[in-house]
Design a protein around this motif. Structure first.
Motif, PDB file in Angstrom:
ATOM      1  N   LYS A  42      -7.580 -10.353 -16.519  1.00 51.33           N
ATOM      2  CA  LYS A  42      -6.633 -10.841 -15.506  1.00 51.33           C
ATOM      3  C   LYS A  42      -6.007  -9.650 -14.799  1.00 51.33           C
ATOM      4  O   LYS A  42      -5.681  -8.641 -15.429  1.00 51.33           O
ATOM      5  N   LYS A  99      -2.906  -8.728 -12.054  1.00 54.22           N
ATOM      6  CA  LYS A  99      -1.705  -9.140 -11.307  1.00 54.22           C
ATOM      7  C   LYS A  99      -1.688  -8.399  -9.980  1.00 54.22           C
ATOM      8  O   LYS A  99      -1.923  -7.186  -9.940  1.00 54.22           O
ATOM      9  N   ASP A 113       0.670  -7.801  -6.466  1.00 53.37           N
ATOM     10  CA  ASP A 113       1.918  -7.951  -5.713  1.00 53.37           C
ATOM     11  C   ASP A 113       1.678  -7.459  -4.300  1.00 53.37           C
ATOM     12  O   ASP A 113       1.023  -6.432  -4.094  1.00 53.37           O
ATOM     13  N   SER A 136       3.110 -12.755  -4.845  1.00 51.59           N
ATOM     14  CA  SER A 136       2.546 -12.283  -6.110  1.00 51.59           C
ATOM     15  C   SER A 136       1.626 -13.351  -6.668  1.00 51.59           C
ATOM     16  O   SER A 136       1.783 -14.546  -6.383  1.00 51.59           O
ATOM     17  N   VAL A 183      -1.932 -13.909  -9.801  1.00 52.27           N
ATOM     18  CA  VAL A 183      -2.813 -13.377 -10.839  1.00 52.27           C
ATOM     19  C   VAL A 183      -4.221 -13.909 -10.593  1.00 52.27           C
ATOM     20  O   VAL A 183      -4.406 -15.098 -10.329  1.00 52.27           O
TER      21      VAL A 183
END
Length: 130
Positions: free
Chosen positions: A91, A93, A95, A112, A114
């Motif tokens: 995964k 993330k 932003d 944001s 994922v």
């Protein structure tokens, strides 16, 4: 977390900058959500590839939060970092920060989300991500 994994995560962190041009906006003159998601998936893909050094494909995106509109003429920075490592998947993330082009104001986190990737072999079968 093993030091080798921490080092790989650190070395795979990816950041790109873009300008929100009129051809990427919607009828409100703000960044089109689909374009934002495309950019986020791209930077996440780069980070996932840099981490694993394997063929990876997006298999899902988790909740993507659009906190505020991003007007045309804005500079955006997208940052991606691996946050979870499974057996065949990982995964990332992402932003997205915005900053005004002609004013010295701080960046603001505006979106944001994922993204999950799976590693594939030459026959497109799942393989270990590490």
């Amino acid at each position: 977390m093993p030091a080798e994994i921490s080092k790989r995560i650190q070395q795979s962190r990816t950041s790109i900058y873009k300008v929100v041009f009129p051809n990427t906006t919607n009828h409100y003159d703000t960044l089109f959500g689909g374009t934002a998601m495309n950019l986020m998936d791209e930077v996440a893909f780069i980070a996932a590839t840099r981490f694993s050094r394997k063929k990876v494909v997006t298999i899902s995106s988790d909740k993507i939060d659009f906190k505020e509109p991003i007007p045309a003429g804005t500079i955006v920075q997208l940052t991606a970092e691996v946050i979870d490592i499974g057996n065949t998947s990982l995964k990332v993330k992402v932003d997205l920060f915005q900053e005004e082009m002609y004013k010295d104001t701080p960046q603001r986190k505006s979106i944001s989300g994922v993204f999950t990737f799976v590693a594939l072999d030459e026959n497109n079968k799942k393989i270990k991500v590490l």
